[in-house]
Design an enzyme around this catalytic site. Structure first.
Site, PDB file in Angstrom:
ATOM      1  CG  HIS A   1      -1.979  -1.010   1.230  1.00  0.00           C
ATOM      2  ND1 HIS A   1      -2.837  -1.201   0.168  1.00  0.00           N
ATOM      3  CD2 HIS A   1      -2.327  -1.932   2.163  1.00  0.00           C
ATOM      4  CE1 HIS A   1      -3.671  -2.189   0.455  1.00  0.00           C
ATOM      5  NE2 HIS A   1      -3.368  -2.657   1.648  1.00  0.00           N
TER       6      HIS A   1
ATOM      7  CG  ASP B   1      -5.266  -9.809   3.605  1.00  0.00           C
ATOM      8  OD1 ASP B   1      -4.985 -10.333   2.512  1.00  0.00           O
ATOM      9  OD2 ASP B   1      -5.022  -8.616   3.873  1.00  0.00           O
TER      10      ASP B   1
END
Length: 463
Positions: A189, A313
């Site tokens: 990110h 995830d």
């Protein structure tokens, strides 16, 4: 760099394993297999594949109650040890990089701005522990930990590239060597001038640029299977034709980027492929996405090296999102990626850890990825039929939309809004730097003005 190696040990003979599978029919009429593997994994009877792994635990980069916590790496290590997937247990196929250097400033600045790197260092030295945005924290070791994680990625690239050139001369039967970085903090990110989403440095982007600049591997493919779109990697290389970025992620979740229409800009048009999956998509959806989009994209691009943002995830147990991948999903991805790398780029393949916040699922999934790469069977005995039904028609629509986007990319007119989220966060970071020092103080020590400014910044961050 110190490669830990010991004399080979004898292995038990491999017994053929039978698998039960259930077919999930798609609207197109095509069947996608969901595999239920034996809970007793079988070890491959060949040394065809090898994994070299590096660990950068960042044990002091930790915040109580935060999902991206220091316990993640020990959870992986424990799972690998319990599975016998360590250099000590299988020295003929697993090698641990024990002595690698942190990335240097030149390597990091190949991606991140000089101002950002310096500001990050100052914040860590003078204002830790604290939050640098609503999600991302720093501690007194965070700067060094991020550089060490990037250094592990670089060391793995070196090891895998060296092995690829030596493979033709090898007499040990090894046909490919894959790298795996068990490292944190994660990186996909982080933008060139902005920390974001638990990430401080874009580890995989640093590794990609290093492949190009130091090894002359100009065509770099990056596959990101984290549940969250790797917006930092995506934006960093958005205009570059020699870096293919492919992402599978959950639609409508943080960071709210990664639409089908975001396909690249200028010379990079068509080199970004985003596959936003609907909530509850799982093993069958990932299998179809890889077979129909990811694999063909790699074949067309013909990379010199494949890098993987390995986020776990998307697992059905993970608390931060709503996809339903199984542990065996990651086993199959390991198989598919090592096969693609062997066919396309002399086996040059490096996985780098991103997300994964259920500790048991994280450890089991990394272990099953190892098994997939090595040619062992999966240890996942879970029946995916116990999960919620996958939204097969929505998955099919998403893949159909991606196929249409791929076909029409030369004529895609990208709307200006595609780049707005990143610009907003860059503005946020620069505003953050320009506010008085009160904003950067640890929680509980700000004046009212500082608290008001932090609130303003958090609202800006939510754009």
């Amino acid at each position: 760099m110190n490669l830990q190696a010991k004399a080979p040990l004898k292995r038990a003979a491999c017994v053929a394993m039978s698998r039960a599978s259930v077919a999930l029919s798609q609207p197109s009429g095509r069947a996608v297999a969901i595999v239920k593997a034996s809970a007793q994994p079988q070890i491959a009877d060949s040394n065809a594949s090898r994994i070299v792994y590096a660990t950068a635990a960042g044990s002091q980069h930790d915040k109580l109650g935060h999902p991206e916590c220091a316990a993640r790496i020990p959870a992986i290590q424990s799972a690998l040890e319990a599975a016998g997937l360590t250099a000590e247990a299988r020295p003929n196929q697993l090698i641990s990089l024990l002595d690698f250097r942190p990335a240097n400033l030149k390597q990091v600045r190949a991606i991140h701005s000089e101002r950002y790197v310096e500001r990050l260092r100052e914040l860590v030295e003078n204002n830790s522990p604290s939050l640098v945005d609503a999600d991302t924290y720093i501690t007194s070791t965070s700067y060094n930990d991020a550089f060490r994680a990037a250094g592990a990625a670089i060391a793995l690239v070196d090891a895998v590239v060296e092995a690829s050139f030596a493979r033709a001369e090898a007499a040990d039967g090894i046909s490919s060597t894959t790298g795996f970085g068990i490292c944190r903090p994660p990186g996909h990110h982080a933008l060139p001038a902005v920390p974001m989403g638990f990430c401080l440095l874009s580890t995989i982007a640093i590794a990609a640029r290093y492949c190009q600049q130091e090894h002359g591997l100009q065509r770099v493919a990056i596959f990101d299977f984290d549940v969250h779109h790797g917006n930092g990697t995506h934006d960093t290389f958005y205009s570059e034709p020699d870096i293919l970025f492919v992402s599978t992620h959950q639609r409508g979740t943080f960071p709210f980027t990664g639409k089908h229409s975001e396909t690249g800009k200028g010379d990079g048009e068509g080199a970004s492929i985003n596959i936003p999956l609907p909530g509850d998509a799982g093993d069958a959806a990932m299998h179809a996405a890889f077979e129909e989009v990811v694999g063909p994209a790699l074949d067309r691009f013909r990379p010199s090296v494949i890098l993987v943002s390995a986020g776990y995830d998307a697992h059905w147990k993970d608390p931060l999102a709503g996809l339903q991948m199984c542990t065996s999903t990651y086993h199959r991805l390991g198989q598919q990626l090592v096969e693609a790398a062997g066919r396309l780029c002399q086996g040059r393949l490096v996985f780098l850890l991103e997300g994964g916040y259920d500790l048991n699922a994280l450890g089991a999934s990394v272990a099953d990825t190892f098994r997939g790469v090595l040619g062992d069977s999966s240890a996942d005995g879970f029946d995916p039929g116990l999960l919620r039904d996958e939204p097969t028609s929505k998955v099919r629509d998403a893949l159909r939309e991606e196929g249409a986007s791929t076909t029409c990319r030369a004529s895609v007119a990208l709307p200006n809004r595609v780049q707005q989220p990143s610009r907003a966060r860059e503005d946020w970071w620069h505003l953050r730097n320009e506010l008085d020092d009160d904003v950067s103080k640890p929680e509980g020590q700000q004046t009212q003005r500082g608290i008001d400014n932090i609130t303003l910044l958090q609202l800006t961050h939510s754009l």
